[in-house]
Design a protein around this motif. Sequence first.
Motif, PDB file in Angstrom:
ATOM      1  N   ARG A 166      -4.216 -23.874 -15.049  1.00 12.63           N
ATOM      2  CA  ARG A 166      -5.359 -24.550 -15.435  1.00 12.63           C
ATOM      3  C   ARG A 166      -6.483 -24.644 -14.329  1.00 12.63           C
ATOM      4  N   THR A 171      -7.477 -20.795 -19.272  1.00 13.81           N
ATOM      5  CA  THR A 171      -7.032 -21.501 -20.561  1.00 13.81           C
ATOM      6  C   THR A 171      -5.761 -21.171 -21.016  1.00 13.81           C
ATOM      7  N   ALA A 195      -2.488 -17.130 -20.895  1.00 11.59           N
ATOM      8  CA  ALA A 195      -3.460 -17.800 -20.126  1.00 11.59           C
ATOM      9  C   ALA A 195      -4.590 -16.853 -19.677  1.00 11.59           C
ATOM     10  N   ARG A 197      -9.035 -16.362 -18.741  1.00  9.35           N
ATOM     11  CA  ARG A 197     -10.202 -16.992 -17.962  1.00  9.35           C
ATOM     12  C   ARG A 197     -11.458 -16.201 -18.269  1.00  9.35           C
TER      13      ARG A 197
END
Length: 265
Positions: A166, A171, A195, A197
């Motif tokens: 993060r 995210t 994850a 971005r």
Amino acid sequence: MKRDTFTLPLAFPGELIVDNFAGGGGTSTGLERAFGRPVDIAINHDPEALAMHALNHPHTQHLCESVWDVDPIEVTRNQPVALVWLSPDCKHFSKAKGGTPVAKHIRGLAWVGMRWVALCKPRVLMLENVEEFQTWGPLLVGADGLARPDPARKGKTFQSFVRQLRGHGYTVDWRELRACDHGAPTIRKRLFLIARRDGLPIAWPEQTHAEPTDRRVLAGKLAPYRTAAECIDFELPAESVFGRKRPLVDNTMRRVAKGLMRHVL
């Protein structure tokens, strides 16, 4: 699963797909189906595993070395990266290992993902492991000189891993999924972490299968679980469990008997 299972759009021209800890090629096959093209780079230190991967994925660049010895900038030639996939060794997290000692350098293999994040900033990073990966934490060295997980700090390293992702602008979300709920004939549960971005939302696949007695299956809303029997060619000759030159061990015979009682008799 459907092509848009993880809502990862088809890679833009010039973007790369990287499969770390590539085994025989199962993950890369899934990625290839999702993207509609081969994985670009596969990495594994085991020459036999990588040889099998090369047979299954001849258009992929194969790097037979430790994931830590790979320079992400060098191997990507600084091209943009769409996806970095991680399937680090799970033995030192799995409950199947019980209370036996663990190795810090193996439990820490997932940290290589942070190296890719810092240097290449891939749009998406995905990690797959056993569900116990969420308990990743510091180790204690006992009186016998062997390392075991510290129960008082269970999950602390996993939380740090997520926090650092993060911090790099990603995210992050994770879930435990069973492939049988999505049409694969296996009940094993696995942890999946995503994850990203690129500003797109993280979406998870909807369940498509369930137990044959489930009311949703009976109502025709879901399909019944597929079985391992679908994958077996029963016409092939096979050696009997009885009368072998070297008898099967007792535990194996117990499992055979249990399976016969449960599914046949």
